[in-house]
Design an enzyme around this catalytic site. Structure first.
Site, PDB file in Angstrom:
ATOM      1  N   GLU A  83       0.862  -1.181   0.000  1.00  0.00           N
ATOM      2  CA  GLU A  83       0.000   0.000   0.000  1.00  0.00           C
ATOM      3  C   GLU A  83       0.900   1.233   0.000  1.00  0.00           C
ATOM      4  O   GLU A  83       1.744   1.390   0.889  1.00  0.00           O
ATOM      5  CB  GLU A  83      -0.921   0.000   1.218  1.00  0.00           C
TER       6      GLU A  83
ATOM      7  N   ASP B 267      -6.773   8.009   9.255  1.00  0.00           N
ATOM      8  CA  ASP B 267      -5.395   7.861   9.717  1.00  0.00           C
ATOM      9  C   ASP B 267      -5.219   8.306  11.161  1.00  0.00           C
ATOM     10  O   ASP B 267      -5.670   9.383  11.551  1.00  0.00           O
ATOM     11  CB  ASP B 267      -4.436   8.674   8.840  1.00  0.00           C
TER      12      ASP B 267
ATOM     13  N   TYR C  63     -10.532  -5.120   2.399  1.00  0.00           N
ATOM     14  CA  TYR C  63      -9.770  -4.609   3.540  1.00  0.00           C
ATOM     15  C   TYR C  63     -10.730  -4.557   4.723  1.00  0.00           C
ATOM     16  O   TYR C  63     -11.598  -3.707   4.791  1.00  0.00           O
ATOM     17  CB  TYR C  63      -9.243  -3.220   3.201  1.00  0.00           C
TER      18      TYR C  63
END
Length: 265
Positions: free
Chosen positions: A46, A57, A171
């Site tokens: 990634e 994040d 994911y």
């Protein structure tokens, strides 16, 4: 067909996909880190793009994004970085991890065109819901790029819909909240993953919070593999000066290699 859709990726057991931020600590070092991760056994990579408002994040990756943005990193430069890495021998699949605003600012068609030219295999956009991904998905499909979908414990009612449009791999977000190292994970994970795997024939990988060998062993037992970001980015941050200086970069790359080797052994 993207590298993510080949049997060389799909049929692997215990997939290991590390995340790094393009341009942290600089682009040249990022490329060398990518090559080192390939050598260490990564099945795909990634490749993060710094963004000023990264909703998914945690603090470690936010800090990496800040360092990369100060170095002038943009989505177009990040894509060019993958092209350069390919020239230097990067062969594993690469997934561009970015947010929708940089894509829209540069133009969806332009970004997908550049990604194809750079031999990028997948695109992951955490703030692009599956229900609103039609135009980007069509562009990706026409360019043989897999649009990766995120699934979370809170997505139970939408799992079938998300799984039906997903490509490359799913994911699975292990925890509520943002990225970052964790010690404890939900007891619902095994049953949820078992259910999810009945809805798709592509690999299901787990990310968010995975930082040590025990985590990897556990998640490999209930999924198709793991994604490791913050724990790796912390090591990159710790070795920032060594990675910038070519004279000492090899030592820092060796430390990254040792971390990965221990993690996935």
């Amino acid at each position: 067909m993207s590298r993510l859709q080949t049997s060389a990726f799909k049929d692997q057991k215990n997939l290991f996909v590390p995340y790094i931020m393009a341009g942290d600590p600089n682009l040249e070092a990022s490329i060398d880190i990518a090559l080192a991760l390939q050598e260490s056994g990564a099945h795909a990579l990634e490749w993060g793009v710094p963004f000023s408002d990264p909703l998914a994040d945690g603090p470690v990756i936010q800090a990496a994004g800040d360092r990369a943005r100060k170095n002038g990193m943009t989505i177009l430069k990040a894509i060019d970085g993958v092209k350069e890495a390919r020239k230097k021998g990067l062969e594993i699949p690469v997934v561009l991890f970015t947010y929708i605003n940089p894509i829209l600012a540069a133009g969806e068609e332009e970004i997908i065109k550049k990604m194809r030219e750079a031999e990028i295999d997948g695109l992951l956009v955490p703030d692009l819901p599956a229900e609103e991904s039609g135009s980007v998905r069509e562009l990706c499909q026409n360019a043989d790029i897999s649009l990766i979908s995120l699934v979370a414990l809170s997505s139970l009612e939408r799992m079938e819909k998300i799984s039906s449009v997903s490509e490359g791999f799913l994911y699975f977000v292990s925890s509520y909240g943002v990225t970052g190292v964790r010690e404890n994970f939900s007891e619902k994970l095994p049953d949820t993953l078992e259910y999810l795997k009945t809805k798709t024939d592509i690999p299901v990988l787990i990310g968010f919070g995975i930082s040590k060998k025990e985590h990897v062993n556990y998640f490999n037992s209930i999924s198709d593999g793991v994604i490791v970001g913050s724990a790796l980015v912390k090591i990159i941050a710790k070795n920032e000066k060594q990675l910038i200086d070519e004279k000492y970069r090899k030592d820092a790359l060796n430390e990254i290699n040792e971390f990965v080797t221990e993690l996935i052994s």
